[in-house]
Motif scaffolding. Structure first.
Motif, PDB file in Angstrom:
ATOM      1  N   LEU A 555       0.822  -1.201   0.000  1.00 42.35           N
ATOM      2  CA  LEU A 555       0.000   0.000   0.000  1.00 42.35           C
ATOM      3  C   LEU A 555       0.859   1.255   0.000  1.00 42.35           C
ATOM      4  O   LEU A 555       0.525   2.248  -0.674  1.00 42.35           O
ATOM      5  N   GLN A 556       1.973   1.223   0.753  1.00 39.91           N
ATOM      6  CA  GLN A 556       2.895   2.359   0.768  1.00 39.91           C
ATOM      7  C   GLN A 556       3.398   2.655  -0.640  1.00 39.91           C
ATOM      8  O   GLN A 556       3.397   3.796  -1.099  1.00 39.91           O
ATOM      9  N   LYS A 559       0.785   4.195  -2.812  1.00 38.29           N
ATOM     10  CA  LYS A 559       0.192   5.430  -2.285  1.00 38.29           C
ATOM     11  C   LYS A 559      -1.289   5.260  -1.962  1.00 38.29           C
ATOM     12  O   LYS A 559      -2.136   6.098  -2.277  1.00 38.29           O
ATOM     13  N   GLY A 561      -4.102   4.002   1.194  1.00 36.72           N
ATOM     14  CA  GLY A 561      -4.277   3.793   2.620  1.00 36.72           C
ATOM     15  C   GLY A 561      -4.909   2.450   2.902  1.00 36.72           C
ATOM     16  O   GLY A 561      -5.376   1.749   2.005  1.00 36.72           O
ATOM     17  N   THR A 647       3.621   9.592   6.041  1.00 35.13           N
ATOM     18  CA  THR A 647       2.684   8.576   6.529  1.00 35.13           C
ATOM     19  C   THR A 647       1.987   9.100   7.782  1.00 35.13           C
ATOM     20  O   THR A 647       2.623   9.719   8.628  1.00 35.13           O
ATOM     21  N   ARG A 673       0.941  11.257   2.170  1.00 34.13           N
ATOM     22  CA  ARG A 673       0.947  10.384   0.995  1.00 34.13           C
ATOM     23  C   ARG A 673       0.119   9.133   1.263  1.00 34.13           C
ATOM     24  O   ARG A 673      -0.630   8.666   0.402  1.00 34.13           O
ATOM     25  N   VAL A 674       0.294   8.583   2.473  1.00 36.23           N
ATOM     26  CA  VAL A 674      -0.363   7.323   2.828  1.00 36.23           C
ATOM     27  C   VAL A 674      -0.942   7.455   4.226  1.00 36.23           C
ATOM     28  O   VAL A 674      -0.319   8.052   5.112  1.00 36.23           O
ATOM     29  N   ARG A 675      -2.116   6.880   4.422  1.00 40.22           N
ATOM     30  CA  ARG A 675      -2.770   6.903   5.729  1.00 40.22           C
ATOM     31  C   ARG A 675      -3.146   5.487   6.142  1.00 40.22           C
ATOM     32  O   ARG A 675      -3.746   4.754   5.349  1.00 40.22           O
ATOM     33  N   ASN A 698      -8.775   6.171   2.775  1.00 42.50           N
ATOM     34  CA  ASN A 698      -8.901   6.311   1.320  1.00 42.50           C
ATOM     35  C   ASN A 698     -10.137   7.149   1.007  1.00 42.50           C
ATOM     36  O   ASN A 698     -11.212   6.608   0.711  1.00 42.50           O
TER      37      ASN A 698
END
Length: 984
Positions: A555-556, A559, A561, A647, A673-675, A698
């Motif tokens: 997922l990272q 990009k 979540g 993150t 960027r990512v959650r 997301n």
């Protein structure tokens, strides 16, 4: 305290703060207990049946309340803070926690009181007049003493109409009926003079006079009227009349009483409608020569059309003349040409109105909006009809041009995920000739969701929707449109790739280049590969943890979540630490922050950590990981949401389950960027909890909140298996949930037991009394339309009575232990002999207060952990020690998350809670990795009480969560009848 008060004020809505001020002013706040770092209050609410406990933590700017208020701060918290601040300022100290005489006759004495008419009823007898207040029945039953009398028929009618009567100024309402009942009464006076009561009379006339080009009309008193009473009566000669009989509508009557001017625009109504009608019931005096003479004209129907978005707006009216000289607007006649005034023909107007309704489907003077399909059909059916004409050209837009044909454009562009759907009218004019039209994709989806069959084309006209295509792919197209609207330059978020790939396949177009790499995630997590762990990781990961790291890392890279929803105790923190990259923000409950710091030091020692907490907090610009609490995310929202993070991790993500809360809104605004969201209980009370967490991880994946409720939550709550499957399929790539029984098989078994307790007679008496009052309260709330979940909170006192009568206000606190606590002590004594350790949970610190002295009396060593505990780590360390005490008392709120208490092998839940996920969080303090003994979870339940119903409700909620995340059978929502059944 000022800082805490300001934080609470900021967290409250205006209405919530106002309610708190009211409670504080009404002396509803009582100081319960003052500890080293917390203040405990009781706040009495209306009726006194519910007095929630509020705890304030001034040093940490935090608070808690037993109520289940939807906002971050409730009225009880606001009231407690305000009352304490006033107490400390010396303004308002807080309160610490009883030969026979001939029979008489009834006479009626009207009197003038000011400008109103009053009435006394008397008995006239030999000795004079005796005031008669009451009823005939009271005299007959001997309840009212007075002179004897004989009642006349008028007296009986008066009694039946009025009932109990006391001398009074008469109300205007019902005056005519009262006069009618006394129309043949023989002894009636007004201010000592005999009068008769007559029927309703207006006592009015209409005066019409002209001034320049205007005319003034006003009602005036009949010269024979000598007295007018404010409450609706007049004296005319020797008679009293109720005001009435003017024959005018109420609004018109009130207007004429004040007088009304008519200008040139209103002259048509005056001349063609009002004056002819007034003449039927009232004399008209001095009619002005300025009022034109009305002439007979024939009314007809007129229809105007206008475009309103994708709808056709129609307005039907009745007009006079051709061309029209006047229009009927309800009761008003509006002149359209100067000098021409038609005489209104109400009979013909009524016929035309009925025709307009029956033939055209129109209400006169009311615009009707037709959907495209209705408008096309209306055009074909009604244009050119006899007796009416259509004005305007908007209806010409509603012509059918063929059917929409969907196809993808030339995108997606190289290196960028994009969505370009074109929808063309494949048959212009329906005959194959002429240029093609084009429909906007958003308009197509909107029309389809409204249940329409046509969509507007960009260059005019309408086309049929591709209903079969939309039935299979409409939701996917809608999701792509939402994603594109939220993105920049039409670039789509990566999570939308699967939707785009499916659409490409349906339209026979190549899939986007990214799909080949991502399809493993969307098609069962296949091909994720082995994770590449950071070099500084010191932990040895289990297989399922390595799989979790691989998923998070994937997922990272993409990009996207995700929601890591592993069962409690399976190492979500460790897996996340192995996957985070770049500048990372971790938001967690205050009680869990030390655990994150310890885990980082233990498993990722190379990471630079910033603990953003406390009064002097500052962001460390060179920190790899920043740790902060939900409270500070709310308080420092502007600062934290202004930062750019690589993150963001939300731990115990059920804390943002309410999307309307300030902490949830702050979480949504964090830039990253990512959650990632971490929680062992992704669904606590309702499926909307899940939407809020995915809206963080997301945004857009599950659509808007109302759309989610309509498409998923409500159908699933009603047992719709297809909606359950659709939701599960939608979120499957972005949620990873493993249960301990599936992946941590080395864990010893967990056994859930129910320890039933029989209430003693005196306890049962208290419980039954509280139940009766609670049932009445619940029934009233449900009757007023209250939500079921809110009603559950009204059962607070009943649940406390099932645990210990001393918790109920007004009951003795120095009595013997309750049946439930006796059962607890007996069981703890047995376990102590066997060398076991136990955790004892309760949501009420006041119930733990009752347990403490009982343990002391029996010489049982114990520790306690609740919101007032300043050094939680020391308490945990002492209990975990081999020589630590055998019992740890814990409040459910303070100790339900973030603690490792594997020294205990028995868990006691003193008071069953509505939410089984909260209980599981508590039980998993002991049943987690590191536990080497079987764990027993004891739920103490009082027989024949609401607690037995709570167990059934818990099962319902477990089914709800399982249906959404694990493929179980969907559970239906609890009904109002089932809620009332809890009280039986």
């Amino acid at each position: 305290m000022e800082s805490l008060l300001a934080a609470i004020r900021k967290a409250c809505s205006a209405s919530t703060w106002s309610r708190g001020v009211e409670l504080a002013r009404s002396d509803a706040v009582m100081l319960q207990e003052r500890g080293k770092s917390e203040l405990e209050f009781r706040v009495a609410t209306k009726g006194g049946m519910v007095a929630p406990i509020v705890t304030l933590f001034p040093d940490d700017d935090e608070w808690s309340c037993e109520c289940n208020f939807p906002e971050d701060a409730c009225p009880h918290v606001a009231a407690a803070a305000i009352a304490w601040q006033q107490d400390q300022a010396g303004g308002k100290p807080l309160t610490q926690a009883d030969a026979p005489k001939a029979p008489g006759r009834i006479a009626y004495r009207f009197e003038t009181r000011g400008e109103s008419l009053a009435l006394r009823r008397v008995i006239v007898h030999e000795g004079g007049e005796w005031a008669f207040d009451g009823t005939l029945a009271m005299v007959a039953q001997g309840k009212l003493r007075g002179p004897k009398f004989v009642a006349a028929p008028a007296d009986l009618r008066f009694e039946k109409h009025v009932g109990t009567f006391m001398a009074q100024v008469l109300p205007k309402a019902g005056l005519a009926r009262l006069f009618e009942t006394l129309s043949d009464a023989t002894d009636v006076t007004l201010d000592g003079t005999a009068v008769r009561l007559g029927p309703p009379s207006s006592g009015l006339r209409v005066l019409v006079r002209g001034e320049g080009d205007r005319v003034f009309a006003q009602l005036e008193r009949d010269p024979e009227v000598t007295m007018v009473f404010k409450n609706g009566a007049i004296r005319r000669g020797d008679r009293l009349h109720p005001v009435g009989g003017h024959g005018l509508p109420e609004g018109e009557f009130n207007e004429l009483r004040r007088g009304k001017w008519f200008d040139a625009e209103g002259m048509a109504t005056l001349a063609g409608d009002l004056v002819p009608r007034w003449k039927r019931t009232l004399p008209i005096e001095n009619v002005s020569e300025s009022v034109p003479q009305a002439r007979a004209l024939k009314p007809r129907i007129a229809i105007s059309t206008a475009r309103d978005g994708d709808a056709l707006s129609l307005l039907g009216t009745v007009v006079y003349g051709d061309p029209a000289v006047a229009r009927v607007d309800g009761d008003r006649l509006t002149s359209l040409r100067e000098g021409d005034v038609p005489l209104r023909n109400l009979r013909l107007e009524k016929i035309l109105v009925e025709r307009m309704r029956e033939e055209l489907g129109l209400e006169p003077g009311v615009r009707r909006s037709l959907s495209p399909g209705e408008a096309v059909a209306w055009n074909q059916r009604f244009l050119g009809g006899e007796g009416y004409a259509v004005e305007g050209r908007a209806h010409h837009d509603f012509v059918l041009r063929g059917e929409v044909v969907p196809r993808l454009g030339e995108g997606p562009r190289e290196g960028e995920l994009a969505f370009e759907l074109e929808l063309d009218d494949g048959d212009a004019g329906g005959s194959g000739g002429g240029p093609r039209g084009r429909a906007e994709p958003g308009a197509v989806v909107a029309a389809w969701r409204r249940g329409e069959e046509l969509v507007p084309l960009v260059d005019g006209g309408f086309a049929r929707l591709p209903l079969e295509f939309l039935a299979r792919h409409g939701e996917r197209v809608a999701a792509l449109l939402r994603a594109r609207e939220a993105a920049r330059d039409d670039a789509l978020p990566t999570w939308a790739t699967a939707d785009l790939a499916a659409l490409c396949e349906a339209l026979e177009r190549p899939a986007p280049p990214q799909w080949q790499h991502l399809r493993g995630l969307f098609e069962g997590f296949e091909g994720l590969g082995e994770p590449v762990l950071p070099a500084d990781v010191t932990a040895s990961l289990r297989d399922y943890q390595r799989r979790g790291v691989a998923w998070l890392s994937f997922l990272q890279d993409a990009k996207m979540g995700g929601l890591l929803a592993d069962d409690m105790g399976l190492g979500k923190t460790l897996q996340t630490l192995c996957a985070i990259r770049g500048r990372t923000l971790v938001v967690a409950p205050t009680s869990v922050l030390p655990n994150w710091a310890a885990e980082i030091a233990r498993f990722r020692p190379a990471l630079r950590v910033c603990s953003y907490h406390g009064p002097g907090r500052e962001l460390g610009r060179d920190a790899d990981v920043t740790l902060t609490s939900f409270a500070l995310l709310r308080l420092d929202r502007e600062l934290l949401t202004r930062q750019s993070w690589d993150t963001v991790v939300i731990d115990e993500a059920q804390a943002i389950k309410n999307p309307d809360s300030q902490v949830a809104r702050a979480a949504f605004e964090l830039q990253a960027r990512v959650r990632f969201a971490l929680t062992g209980t992704p669904v606590e009370n309702r499926l909307e909890d899940l939407w809020s967490q995915f809206h963080f991880a997301n945004p857009g994946l599950l659509g808007g909140r109302s759309e989610f409720l309509e498409r998923y939550a409500r159908p699933i709550g009603s047992g719709d298996a297809s909606a359950t499957a659709a939701l599960r399929e939608r979120i499957r790539p972005f949620v990873l949930r493993r249960l301990k029984r599936e992946v941590a098989r080395e864990l010893p078994p967990r056994t859930d037991l129910v320890l039933h307790c029989e209430l003693r007679d005196e306890e049962r008496a208290v419980y039954d009394a509280v139940r009766a009052a609670t049932r009445e309260d619940i029934a009233a709330r449900l009757g007023a339309g209250g939500e079921v979940m809110a009603m559950l909170e009204a059962l607070l006192r009943l649940r406390q009575a099932a645990c210990d009568s001393a918790l109920v206000p007004g009951q003795r606190s120095d009595g013997p232990p309750s049946s439930k606590l006796e059962r607890l002590l007996d069981t703890l004594a047995t376990l102590r002999e066997a060398g076991s350790k136990a955790l004892v949970f309760s949501q009420w610190t006041s119930l733990l207060d009752r347990v403490e002295p009982l343990l002391a009396e029996q010489g049982v060593p114990y520790l306690r952990l609740d919101g007032s505990t300043s050094d939680r780590g020391a308490v945990v360390e002492r209990f975990q020690a081999d020589d630590g005490p055998p019992v740890l008392l814990i409040s459910l709120r303070a100790g339900g998350t973030g603690l490792n208490l594997t020294a205990a092998d028995h868990v006691f839940l003193l008071d069953p809670w509505w939410n089984p996920a909260v209980e599981d969080q508590a039980a998993d303090r002991a049943h987690r990795i590191g536990q080497d003994k079987p764990v027993f979870v004891h739920r103490l339940v009082a027989r024949n009480t609401v607690e037995e119903g709570i167990l059934a409700l818990q099962l319902r909620k477990r089914e709800l969560a399982a249906a959404a995340l694990e493929g179980g059978t969907p559970a239906t929502a609890i009904t109002r009848d089932e809620l009332l059944a809890l009280l039986d």
